[in-house]
Every structure is written in C-alpha cells, then in structure tokens.
Design a protein around this motif. Structure first.
Motif, short mmCIF file in Angstrom:
data_model
loop_
_atom_site.label_atom_id
_atom_site.label_comp_id
_atom_site.label_asym_id
_atom_site.label_seq_id
_atom_site.Cartn_x
_atom_site.Cartn_y
_atom_site.Cartn_z
N LYS A 1 20.25 63.92 5.45
CA LYS A 1 19.98 62.82 4.64
C LYS A 1 21.20 62.48 3.25
N VAL A 2 21.88 63.89 2.60
CA VAL A 2 22.81 62.98 2.01
C VAL A 2 23.84 62.67 2.52
N ASN A 3 24.09 63.58 3.82
CA ASN A 3 25.46 62.54 4.33
C ASN A 3 25.13 61.19 5.26
N CYS A 4 24.09 60.65 5.22
CA CYS A 4 23.68 59.24 5.42
C CYS A 4 24.05 58.31 4.49
N ASN A 5 23.07 58.99 3.53
CA ASN A 5 23.70 58.70 2.31
C ASN A 5 25.13 58.29 1.68
N ILE A 6 25.84 59.27 1.85
CA ILE A 6 27.26 59.81 1.72
C ILE A 6 27.80 58.29 2.99
N ALA A 7 27.33 58.22 3.80
CA ALA A 7 28.10 57.09 5.06
C ALA A 7 27.77 55.78 4.85
N ALA A 8 26.57 55.75 4.08
CA ALA A 8 26.26 54.02 3.62
C ALA A 8 27.20 54.34 2.35
N ALA A 9 27.78 54.89 1.41
CA ALA A 9 28.18 54.13 0.33
C ALA A 9 29.94 54.15 0.78
N TYR A 10 30.77 55.07 1.70
CA TYR A 10 31.71 55.24 2.58
C TYR A 10 32.30 53.59 2.82
N PHE A 11 31.13 53.46 3.97
CA PHE A 11 31.38 51.93 4.61
C PHE A 11 31.64 50.76 3.63
N GLU A 12 30.59 51.18 2.11
CA GLU A 12 30.63 49.31 1.43
C GLU A 12 32.08 49.49 0.60
N LEU A 13 32.11 50.33 0.26
CA LEU A 13 33.61 50.64 -0.12
C LEU A 13 34.67 50.07 0.81
N LEU A 14 34.56 50.52 1.97
CA LEU A 14 35.60 50.03 3.20
C LEU A 14 35.83 48.66 3.18
N ALA A 15 34.03 48.09 3.84
CA ALA A 15 34.14 46.67 3.91
C ALA A 15 34.85 45.96 2.40
N ASN A 16 34.39 46.27 1.28
CA ASN A 16 34.62 45.23 -0.02
C ASN A 16 36.31 45.87 0.02
#
Length: 293
Positions: free
Chosen positions: A210-225
C-alpha cells in the motif's frame, strides 16, 4: 543457465579499476571481487531477498562505466543531476499546487512517456517493483469513466447514501465547489488524464504494498509538475469507484484484488500560479539539534 548468463552481468576488464564500489553497494550482496580483483556475481536462489534485488546499483555506481547488467549499457543511462538541482527541487515543491481546473486537451504523448520512463525508478519496499501503473491518457476515455462513476454517485446521493469518507455536509460542499474551483466536476476536477498506482496486497508485506502505491503517486505528481503539468492527488474518486461504481473500476482495468487509493488527475492547467506559497510548519517540525537548545 549460470547466474551471470541469467543477469547478463559483465565487467569490462579494460575499464574496471577494481575499486570495489559495486561490491559495497550491492543490496543483495551477490557481487564479490574475484581472485583477480575484478567483480563477479555469485550464484543465488532467486531475485529479491535471496539474491539480486535488480536495483542496478552496480552499473550506476561504477565510475568508469565498466559494468552492465540485464543487457543495459552504462552509456544509455541519464547523468546525475547538476549541483543546483536542490534549489530547483525546492522551488518545484513550494510552487506545486493542487490543480482543479484544466484545459480540455490531451497532454503530448512524449511528455507522458518521459514521465512514465522515469517512474520505473520510483522506490518500492525491498525493491519489489510490483506496483502497476494504470494511465488513462485519452481525455474522451476519462470522460466516459467519469460519466459512469458520476451518475452512480449522484444516484446514491439522492438517497443520502455516500462513501464511507463522506457525509451529507461534505457532499454538498463539493457540489458547491463545482460552480468555481472544480469546474462542473467534483469527481475528477475536469482532469483530462488519470494515473493510478495499484498492487495486489497479500502476506506479511501487504502494508508495504500500500505504501508503495502511495509513494508512486507522490513521485508521479512531482514529475508531472516538473514537466509543467497541473496535478491533483485525489482519494474521494477512488472511494466512489470502489464503493459505488464498480463498473468504472472495470473500465479502468484494475483487478478487483488490487489495492488502489490515490488517483492523480493531470493535464495542462487552465490557471497558472504566479509564485510559491509561504507555509510554516516549524511548530510541527521536530529537529533534534534545535530541540537541544
């Protein structure tokens, strides 16, 4: 098949300086220096905790580019970021905002591809790499999914039935926001694209998944920005899909036994911000050296 044939681990003796850095950074401790001083890979049972972690530290750390693994050559790797990257990251994080108004257009496919290629390096517990990414990169498909989920949500709301995270008060506030900040879409905020990290969570490492999924969301969000896109990390749409609109989950193609919680909406922002914010978390930051004073 031998281990080195399986992993395609090679050390170019014409380049290797026998520094031992690959040995000292090997997470699985399966690289050692041979009798001649050159690195070799020991036999191992299987990938993961019983062998190679597939982290690729060995080619990344090699100062001369002597090591390759899994058929990947050092010359094809991106170089380290410049020293001033810290300042850029600081500005990126301070300037990132939750975007709730988007242009009605698809993001250039090349930009999405670059973000997803970088996402292959997002960290996971034990370097498991089991997180899957579902990306809806067509705005018309997002609208189809949104329409199905939105209609189920409204149908339930008429009966005063809400997700476990909502109530009559919160639902009305969200409906009110459609007149301004959420632009007629309280569910996905009008985002033309969706990113969802999901993983099957079983066994003793289920919580890690579950933590892995949430980390991925945070990384994707920063990359997109970083690529100039607007983003919004959303949990309510996931609740709607999970509790009220299973048909929408089927349209996303996410297996029913996979954990999914955060959905990242992304696209070109309709409104751009002029400066970063000045939030202060000093009262909730506990820094040891300052606490001793």
């Amino acid at each position: 098949m031998g281990i080195e044939a399986k992993t395609r681990f090679t050390a170019d003796k014409s380049k290797c300086i026998k520094c031992g850095k690959c040995v000292n950074t090997c997470s699985g401790m399966v690289i050692e220096q041979g009798l001649d001083g050159y690195p070799v890979m020991k036999d191992f049972e299987r990938y993961g905790w019983r062998g190679c972690w597939r982290c690729e530290h060995c080619p990344a750390v090699c100062p001369t580019g002597a090591i390759s693994i899994f058929g990947k050559e050092p010359k094809n790797s991106l170089p380290p970021p410049p020293p001033e990257m810290g300042g850029y990251m600081e500005r990126l994080i301070v300037n990132r905002r939750s975007c709730r108004r988007y242009l009605d257009k698809n993001v250039e496919p090349e930009i999405i591809s670059r973000i997803l290629n970088a996402m292959a390096a997002a960290p996971t517990g034990g370097n498991s790499g089991n997180v899957e990414y579902t990306v809806i990169d067509d705005k018309d498909r997002v609208k189809q999914i949104r329409n199905v989920a939105y209609s189920k949500m409204e149908e339930a709301a008429k009966k005063r039935v809400y997700t476990s995270s909502f109530s009559d008060f919160y639902y009305k506030k969200m409906k009110q926001s459609e007149k301004t900040v959420r632009k007629n879409d309280l569910l996905f905020c009008g985002a033309p694209h969706l990113f969802i990290a999901h993983e099957k969570c079983v066994g003793k490492w289920a919580e890690n998944s579950k933590v892995n999924c949430n980390i991925a969301a945070a990384y994707f969000e920063l990359l997109a920005n970083a690529f100039g896109l607007g983003t919004a990390i959303m949990s309510y749409p996931s609740d709607v899909i999970r509790e009220l609109a299973p048909q929408a989950r089927e349209m996303l193609g996410i297996p029913p036994d996979h954990y999914m919680n955060l959905i990242v909406g992304f696209g070109y922002p309709e409104i751009k911000y002029a400066r970063g914010v000045q939030k202060d978390r000093s009262r909730k930051t506990h820094r040891y050296t300052e606490m001793r004073k």
